[in-house]
Design a protein around this motif. Structure first.
Motif, PDB file in Angstrom:
ATOM      1  N   ALA A 106       0.848  -1.194   0.000  1.00  0.00           N
ATOM      2  CA  ALA A 106       0.000   0.000   0.000  1.00  0.00           C
ATOM      3  C   ALA A 106       0.882   1.242   0.000  1.00  0.00           C
ATOM      4  O   ALA A 106       2.007   1.218   0.501  1.00  0.00           O
ATOM      5  N   ARG A 107       0.317   2.299  -0.550  1.00  0.00           N
ATOM      6  CA  ARG A 107       0.989   3.605  -0.567  1.00  0.00           C
ATOM      7  C   ARG A 107       0.113   4.577   0.215  1.00  0.00           C
ATOM      8  O   ARG A 107      -1.091   4.649  -0.015  1.00  0.00           O
ATOM      9  N   PHE A 108       0.736   5.310   1.139  1.00  0.00           N
ATOM     10  CA  PHE A 108       0.045   6.343   1.901  1.00  0.00           C
ATOM     11  C   PHE A 108       0.738   7.675   1.625  1.00  0.00           C
ATOM     12  O   PHE A 108       1.955   7.784   1.745  1.00  0.00           O
ATOM     13  N   VAL A 109      -0.058   8.683   1.278  1.00  0.00           N
ATOM     14  CA  VAL A 109       0.482  10.021   1.045  1.00  0.00           C
ATOM     15  C   VAL A 109      -0.081  10.930   2.123  1.00  0.00           C
ATOM     16  O   VAL A 109      -1.303  11.054   2.269  1.00  0.00           O
ATOM     17  N   THR A 110       0.820  11.532   2.892  1.00  0.00           N
ATOM     18  CA  THR A 110       0.447  12.449   3.960  1.00  0.00           C
ATOM     19  C   THR A 110       1.283  13.708   3.777  1.00  0.00           C
ATOM     20  O   THR A 110       2.506  13.674   3.944  1.00  0.00           O
ATOM     21  N   GLY A 111       0.643  14.788   3.399  1.00  0.00           N
ATOM     22  CA  GLY A 111       1.387  16.010   3.122  1.00  0.00           C
ATOM     23  C   GLY A 111       2.369  15.766   1.982  1.00  0.00           C
ATOM     24  O   GLY A 111       1.987  15.269   0.925  1.00  0.00           O
TER      25      GLY A 111
END
Length: 146
Positions: A56-61
């Motif tokens: 999974a890929r998580f983008v935060t800021g």
């Protein structure tokens, strides 16, 4: 460089099965945690994006991290490793759900080596803050008695 260890924990009235339903579906994580958007990048075993081998890929800021599920014991334990996105080596996180009366004790921990000398303390502080948001958000979001 020394190995860094972090952890956050809390208890909820929700059962391990109720907590697991949220934890084991990474697409829900942004709705109850400090993480930003989620994208399933690679399916794991059986075509499930959240099974062993699922990425999974998580983008935060400005930050984009990629994580792979490496251990999955339904209603008890989920482990993942960081593939990219932070200057850390050998990062492995473990989420443990333990029955606590009629509820669940949640412990989210990780170990890692800093990628650059002298930066371990910075990542320890930042990730501990994120983990606190993860456990409190998960505990608050888990439905009780459904």
């Amino acid at each position: 460089m020394r190995i860094q260890r972090i952890a956050a924990e809390t208890t909820t009235e929700a059962s391990p099965e109720e907590v697991w339903a949220l934890l084991s579906d990474r697409s829900t994580w942004p709705s109850w945690s400090p993480l930003g958007s989620h994208t399933a990048e690679r399916l794991g075993e059986g075509g499930n994006p959240d099974a062993l081998g699922g990425i999974a890929r998580f983008v935060t800021g400005r930050h984009c991290v990629r994580e792979e599920i490496v251990e999955r014991e339904p209603t008890g334990r989920l482990s993942y490793t960081l593939l990219s996105g932070l200057p850390l080596r050998d990062y492995r996180a473990v989420v443990e759900l333990t029955p606590a009366g009629t509820g669940t004790h949640i412990r989210w921990s990780a170990t890692f080596f800093p990628g650059r000398p002298g930066t371990g303390w910075i990542y320890r502080i930042a990730l501990t803050r994120i983990f606190r948001g993860m456990v409190t958000g998960l505990a608050a979001a888990a439905p009780v008695g459904n």
